[in-house]
Scaffold this active site. Structure first.
Site, PDB file in Angstrom:
ATOM      1  N   LYS A  34       0.820  -1.224   0.000  1.00  0.00           N
ATOM      2  CA  LYS A  34       0.000   0.000   0.000  1.00  0.00           C
ATOM      3  C   LYS A  34       0.850   1.270   0.000  1.00  0.00           C
ATOM      4  O   LYS A  34       0.336   2.360   0.195  1.00  0.00           O
ATOM      5  CB  LYS A  34      -0.948   0.005   1.205  1.00  0.00           C
ATOM      6  CG  LYS A  34      -1.876  -1.193   1.274  1.00  0.00           C
ATOM      7  CD  LYS A  34      -2.717  -1.324   0.020  1.00  0.00           C
ATOM      8  CE  LYS A  34      -3.614  -2.549   0.114  1.00  0.00           C
ATOM      9  NZ  LYS A  34      -4.083  -3.003  -1.170  1.00  0.00           N
ATOM     10  N   CYS A  35       2.119   1.145  -0.250  1.00  0.00           N
ATOM     11  CA  CYS A  35       3.027   2.292  -0.307  1.00  0.00           C
ATOM     12  C   CYS A  35       2.874   2.998  -1.655  1.00  0.00           C
ATOM     13  O   CYS A  35       2.633   2.353  -2.680  1.00  0.00           O
ATOM     14  CB  CYS A  35       4.472   1.817  -0.127  1.00  0.00           C
ATOM     15  SG  CYS A  35       5.701   3.136  -0.188  1.00  0.00           S
ATOM     16  N   GLY A  36       3.038   4.306  -1.649  1.00  0.00           N
ATOM     17  CA  GLY A  36       2.991   5.070  -2.883  1.00  0.00           C
ATOM     18  C   GLY A  36       4.078   4.682  -3.875  1.00  0.00           C
ATOM     19  O   GLY A  36       3.956   4.940  -5.066  1.00  0.00           O
ATOM     20  N   ALA A  38       4.876   1.540  -4.471  1.00  0.00           N
ATOM     21  CA  ALA A  38       4.630   0.149  -4.880  1.00  0.00           C
ATOM     22  C   ALA A  38       4.652  -0.031  -6.391  1.00  0.00           C
ATOM     23  O   ALA A  38       4.968  -1.118  -6.878  1.00  0.00           O
ATOM     24  CB  ALA A  38       3.313  -0.357  -4.298  1.00  0.00           C
TER      25      ALA A  38
END
Length: 158
Positions: A34-36, A38
């Protein structure tokens, strides 16, 4: 101790060392679904596909230490990345990448390199390029696009 002697936890076959990767060039990345950042998984997979036949591996180590950006269970993570980004490179169990319970792998990686201001990992998608002999060659910030690492990978593969 060589980085190849460090024990890691695989999703599929439990705890083992990185010995199977000895003699190869590695790009070790702490990931989070869910990291920007990713979307970098696409470029990481492209690098893996392009150079794997020359002895290059991307190794993904999910971490949930930064704003709970890895909510999936360790067993769900490889399927998620395979379905969303086509990832086929090895993914490992959730790993502690900083703090008092830091995994031995990330303890060694961060000891041998230095980030901006300290050796602690500051966010997901910090990347470490490891040479065939186990030497940590470079550390890249989360914002470093994997395509910008390609020249260093080519050099390490020589």
């Amino acid at each position: 101790m060589s980085i190849f002697d460090v024990k890691v936890e695989s999703v599929d076959d439990g705890t083992h060392t990185l010995q199977p990767y000895e003699g190869n060039v590695l790009l070790v990345v702490n990931t989070a679904s869910k990291c920007g950042f990713a979307s970098q998984m696409n470029q990481l997979q492209q690098l893996y596909d392009q150079y794997k036949d020359q002895g290059f591996y991307v190794l993904g180590f999910p971490s949930d230490q930064f704003m709970n950006q890895e909510p999936l269970d360790s067993e769900e993570i490889p399927d998620y990345f395979r379905e969303k980004y086509g990832v086929t490179f090895p993914m490992f169990k959730k790993t502690t990448v900083r703090g008092e319970n830091i995994s031995p792998l990330f303890e060694q990686l961060t000891y041998e390199t230095r980030g901006v201001g300290s050796n602690k990992i500051k966010w997901n998608f910090t990347k470490f390029l490891v040479g065939r002999d186990g030497t940590v060659l470079y550390r890249y910030s989360p914002s470093t696009n994997p395509e910008k690492i390609e020249t260093d990978i080519k050099e390490a593969l020589k």
